[in-house]
Design an enzyme around this catalytic site. Structure first.
Site, PDB file in Angstrom:
ATOM      1  N   LYS A  54       0.986  -1.222  -0.049  1.00  0.00           N
ATOM      2  CA  LYS A  54      -0.038  -0.096   0.045  1.00  0.00           C
ATOM      3  C   LYS A  54       0.921   1.334   0.133  1.00  0.00           C
ATOM      4  CE  LYS A  54      -3.736  -2.523   2.300  1.00  0.00           C
ATOM      5  NZ  LYS A  54      -3.935  -3.078   3.581  1.00  0.00           N
ATOM      6  N   GLN A  98      -4.093  -1.851   9.817  1.00  0.00           N
ATOM      7  CA  GLN A  98      -3.963  -3.402   9.239  1.00  0.00           C
ATOM      8  C   GLN A  98      -4.156  -4.361  10.079  1.00  0.00           C
ATOM      9  OE1 GLN A  98      -2.803  -3.987   6.213  1.00  0.00           O
ATOM     10  NE2 GLN A  98      -3.385  -5.953   6.717  1.00  0.00           N
ATOM     11  N   ASP A 121     -10.793   3.116   4.828  1.00  0.00           N
ATOM     12  CA  ASP A 121     -10.877   1.723   4.412  1.00  0.00           C
ATOM     13  C   ASP A 121     -12.312   1.191   4.682  1.00  0.00           C
ATOM     14  OD1 ASP A 121      -9.712  -0.730   3.469  1.00  0.00           O
ATOM     15  OD2 ASP A 121      -8.955  -1.316   5.574  1.00  0.00           O
TER      16      ASP A 121
END
Length: 282
Positions: A54, A98, A121
């Protein structure tokens, strides 16, 4: 037997990023550099690889990437403090925690600590609720990628029967809501579903999000169905038996180079949009 259309996610992602490049430059002309902060807790090698991917994608597009690394021993309170600092930093436009985090941490509390304006996200409960009502600025990235692929290839959603195999809060559930909001009839299947093969065989659109390699069998696929495989398992295989599914599907995403690249491009798109909102451009 006609070969299915291969839904090339790499091509879709390249077009999205090409469109974003000019928008990033415009922001920089205004003195704003879009910035994504990624938080990695512990030393899981797979998670570290995903974060690196990313960060590289950000760099190639001119987006700043801030990496926050915390030790395996981090407590929930310490993680919430780190997220709070990023929430308050005006230079940070998006925050990605994450998954997964180490077991003792309250992951849901950590996700929900992310400010809704920086939840690029789509992991917060508020973001999930907004997505269900079709009002999310930043829906979960993989579901957004799936709908983007369908739209890119002109595959109709309205009136079709979509079968989603998987019910996670960042994939199965939100993609079901998004398909429903686009007037599909949606069936959600999971590990407790009986007669799963018969359920999958009803789908005009099949979304595989179960996290098990080659779990969805080719003979389950209705002739002419569109298959979107959101799985990624060791050995570069998805959740669908690709070769067997190609015998029935009219269109299918490969693994890799299917849903995955578009998911990352959605994360970049959401970060740029968050920076545009901060600049008053949206």
């Amino acid at each position: 037997m006609r070969e299915p259309i291969v839904l090339d996610g790499s091509r879709v992602a390249a077009e999205i990023k090409a469109n974003l490049a000019g928008r990033v430059e415009r922001l920089k002309e205004l003195g704003i550099v879009p910035c994504l902060a990624t938080i990695l807790v512990g030393g899981d090698p797979a998670s570290a690889t995903y974060v690196k991917m990313k960060a590289n994608a950000c760099r190639r597009l001119g987006i700043e990437s801030v990496r926050v690394e915390l030790p395996e021993t981090t407590t929930t309170e310490e993680l919430l403090e780190a997220i709070g600092r990023l929430n308050e930093d005006p230079a940070v436009h998006g925050i990605l925690l994450q998954h997964p985090v180490p077991g003792p941490i309250d992951e849901r509390a950590a996700f929900d600590a992310i400010a809704i304006g920086k939840d690029v996200d789509g992991v917060t409960m508020l973001g999930f609720a907004l997505n269900t009502f079709g009002a999310a600025a930043y829906p979960s990235c993989t579901p957004a990628a799936i709908l983007t692929i369908l739209d890119h290839y002109g595959i109709g959603i309205e009136g079709r029967h979509a079968v989603v195999v998987g019910r996670s809060p960042i994939l199965g559930k939100p993609v079901s809501a998004m398909l429903l909001n686009r007037n599909a009839t949606v069936t959600i299947c999971h590990s407790k579903t009986t007669d799963l093969a018969e359920m999958v065989a009803l789908g005009d659109i099949v979304v595989a999000a179960v996290g098990k390699p080659r779990f969805i069998q080719g003979e389950w696929i209705k002739p002419g169905a569109v298959v979107l495989d959101a799985g990624y398992n060791p050995g570069n295989v998805g959740d669908v038996d690709y070769e067997a599914a190609c015998r029935n599907a009219s269109a299918i995403t490969p693994v890799p180079a299917g849903v995955g690249p578009v998911t990352i491009s959605m994360l970049l798109k959401h970060t740029v949009e968050a920076a545009e909102r901060a600049a008053g451009l949206r």
